[in-house]
Write a protein that holds these residues in place. Sequence first.
Motif, PDB file in Angstrom:
ATOM      1  N   ALA A  41      -3.933   4.658   1.963  1.00 45.19           N
ATOM      2  CA  ALA A  41      -5.377   4.426   2.056  1.00 45.19           C
ATOM      3  C   ALA A  41      -6.127   5.200   0.979  1.00 45.19           C
ATOM      4  CB  ALA A  41      -5.882   4.824   3.445  1.00 45.19           C
ATOM      5  N   ILE A  42      -5.683   6.417   0.691  1.00 45.55           N
ATOM      6  CA  ILE A  42      -6.292   7.219  -0.367  1.00 45.55           C
ATOM      7  C   ILE A  42      -6.162   6.512  -1.710  1.00 45.55           C
ATOM      8  CG2 ILE A  42      -6.012   9.351  -1.719  1.00 45.55           C
ATOM      9  CD1 ILE A  42      -5.421  10.788   0.907  1.00 45.55           C
ATOM     10  N   GLY A  43      -5.052   5.798  -1.897  1.00 44.69           N
ATOM     11  CA  GLY A  43      -4.837   5.065  -3.147  1.00 44.69           C
ATOM     12  C   GLY A  43      -5.952   4.079  -3.435  1.00 44.69           C
ATOM     13  N   LEU A  44      -6.452   3.420  -2.402  1.00 43.21           N
ATOM     14  CA  LEU A  44      -7.539   2.460  -2.580  1.00 43.21           C
ATOM     15  C   LEU A  44      -8.835   3.175  -2.952  1.00 43.21           C
ATOM     16  CD1 LEU A  44      -8.202  -0.555  -2.394  1.00 43.21           C
ATOM     17  CD2 LEU A  44      -8.794  -0.202   0.009  1.00 43.21           C
ATOM     18  N   ILE A  45      -9.078   4.339  -2.325  1.00 41.46           N
ATOM     19  CA  ILE A  45     -10.275   5.126  -2.627  1.00 41.46           C
ATOM     20  C   ILE A  45     -10.256   5.588  -4.090  1.00 41.46           C
ATOM     21  CG2 ILE A  45     -11.541   7.244  -2.076  1.00 41.46           C
ATOM     22  CD1 ILE A  45     -10.464   7.044   0.769  1.00 41.46           C
ATOM     23  N   ILE A  75      -2.347   6.952 -11.097  1.00 45.65           N
ATOM     24  CA  ILE A  75      -1.530   6.768  -9.903  1.00 45.65           C
ATOM     25  C   ILE A  75      -2.416   6.717  -8.664  1.00 45.65           C
ATOM     26  CG2 ILE A  75       0.434   7.913 -10.977  1.00 45.65           C
ATOM     27  CD1 ILE A  75      -0.170  10.403  -9.355  1.00 45.65           C
ATOM     28  N   GLY A  76      -1.841   6.245  -7.573  1.00 46.32           N
ATOM     29  CA  GLY A  76      -2.605   6.098  -6.333  1.00 46.32           C
ATOM     30  C   GLY A  76      -2.737   7.362  -5.520  1.00 46.32           C
ATOM     31  N   GLY A  77      -2.093   8.430  -5.946  1.00 45.77           N
ATOM     32  CA  GLY A  77      -2.241   9.705  -5.261  1.00 45.77           C
ATOM     33  C   GLY A  77      -1.111  10.055  -4.320  1.00 45.77           C
ATOM     34  N   GLY A  78      -0.249   9.095  -3.997  1.00 45.50           N
ATOM     35  CA  GLY A  78       0.834   9.371  -3.065  1.00 45.50           C
ATOM     36  C   GLY A  78       1.790  10.435  -3.547  1.00 45.50           C
ATOM     37  N   THR A 120      -3.677  -2.353 -10.747  1.00 45.37           N
ATOM     38  CA  THR A 120      -2.594  -2.899  -9.915  1.00 45.37           C
ATOM     39  C   THR A 120      -2.509  -2.181  -8.574  1.00 45.37           C
ATOM     40  OG1 THR A 120      -0.862  -1.412 -10.786  1.00 45.37           O
ATOM     41  CG2 THR A 120      -1.289  -3.449 -12.000  1.00 45.37           C
ATOM     42  N   ILE A 121      -2.930  -0.917  -8.541  1.00 41.87           N
ATOM     43  CA  ILE A 121      -2.875  -0.132  -7.308  1.00 41.87           C
ATOM     44  C   ILE A 121      -3.858  -0.663  -6.268  1.00 41.87           C
ATOM     45  CG2 ILE A 121      -3.411   2.168  -6.350  1.00 41.87           C
ATOM     46  CD1 ILE A 121      -2.148   3.308  -8.947  1.00 41.87           C
ATOM     47  N   ILE A 122      -4.947  -1.299  -6.716  1.00 44.24           N
ATOM     48  CA  ILE A 122      -5.918  -1.853  -5.765  1.00 44.24           C
ATOM     49  C   ILE A 122      -5.226  -2.828  -4.814  1.00 44.24           C
ATOM     50  CG2 ILE A 122      -7.966  -3.317  -5.508  1.00 44.24           C
ATOM     51  CD1 ILE A 122      -9.021  -2.150  -8.104  1.00 44.24           C
TER      52      ILE A 122
END
Length: 268
Positions: free
Chosen positions: A186-190, A160-163, A62-64
Amino acid sequence: MLDLLFFAVILAIAGAIGGIIAGLLGVGGGIVIVPVLFYLLPVAGVDGEIRMHLAVATSLATIITTSIVSARSHYKRGGVDVDLLKQVGGGVVLGVAIGVVAGTAASAQTLTAIFGSVALLVAIHMAFFKGRQLASHLPGQPWITGIGMFIGGVSTMMGIGGGSLSVPIFSLCGVPIRRAVGTAAAIGLIIAVPGVIGFAIGGWNVPDLPPGSVGYVNLIGFALIAPLSMLCAPIGAKLAHTIPQEWLSRIFAIFLAVTAVRMLLSLL
């Protein structure tokens, strides 16, 4: 068919709850979606040994979508620090690779312990250290790569996306909050893209997965959680405007701390 319908309803509820809380507290969906799935998946008959893996992998899926929308919005407003992204990006990718290998091999108890422990630390930061600064700038190499590996590896194992990790770390090192939040998107996508692929491969031959699963990634969950989370987030955001920001930080810290402690206590 009835089992499948019930499973879909449970996931839809998870997406709605996750979206409202994420909008209300201004946090990424993963830190909310994972514990919601952790508690709701057993209700749908999912075995306890795989529920955390499913929660982590499906949350990453879902984070993508949310990261693409969020990062694009921040980039248009100049909120994504491209240079910072380049500095930490390599470390993040390495961390994701380590996180996928460790996460797919780890037991449900280990993943639960990691999520609960880190979530508790994030809650403590939100409650007592938010806004504080320890340095005027981020450290140079190889420390910045190490920071990226930490963010990528732990975030992958938490789903998690890292935020929740990168924003506090960047802020403590003097990065302005708007740039920290935009770069974190942006890191979340990576993190999410290779993380999803890794958990799909890692769970390929695992028995007793629920319907619609590709490895540990549940496509039914993705299809229901992502749009409902995005649809319900504005409801939470609207509620947030009626509550002072300081109260919101405390609400988030309390929510995360209670969730983390309950997950840790479930291990006993």
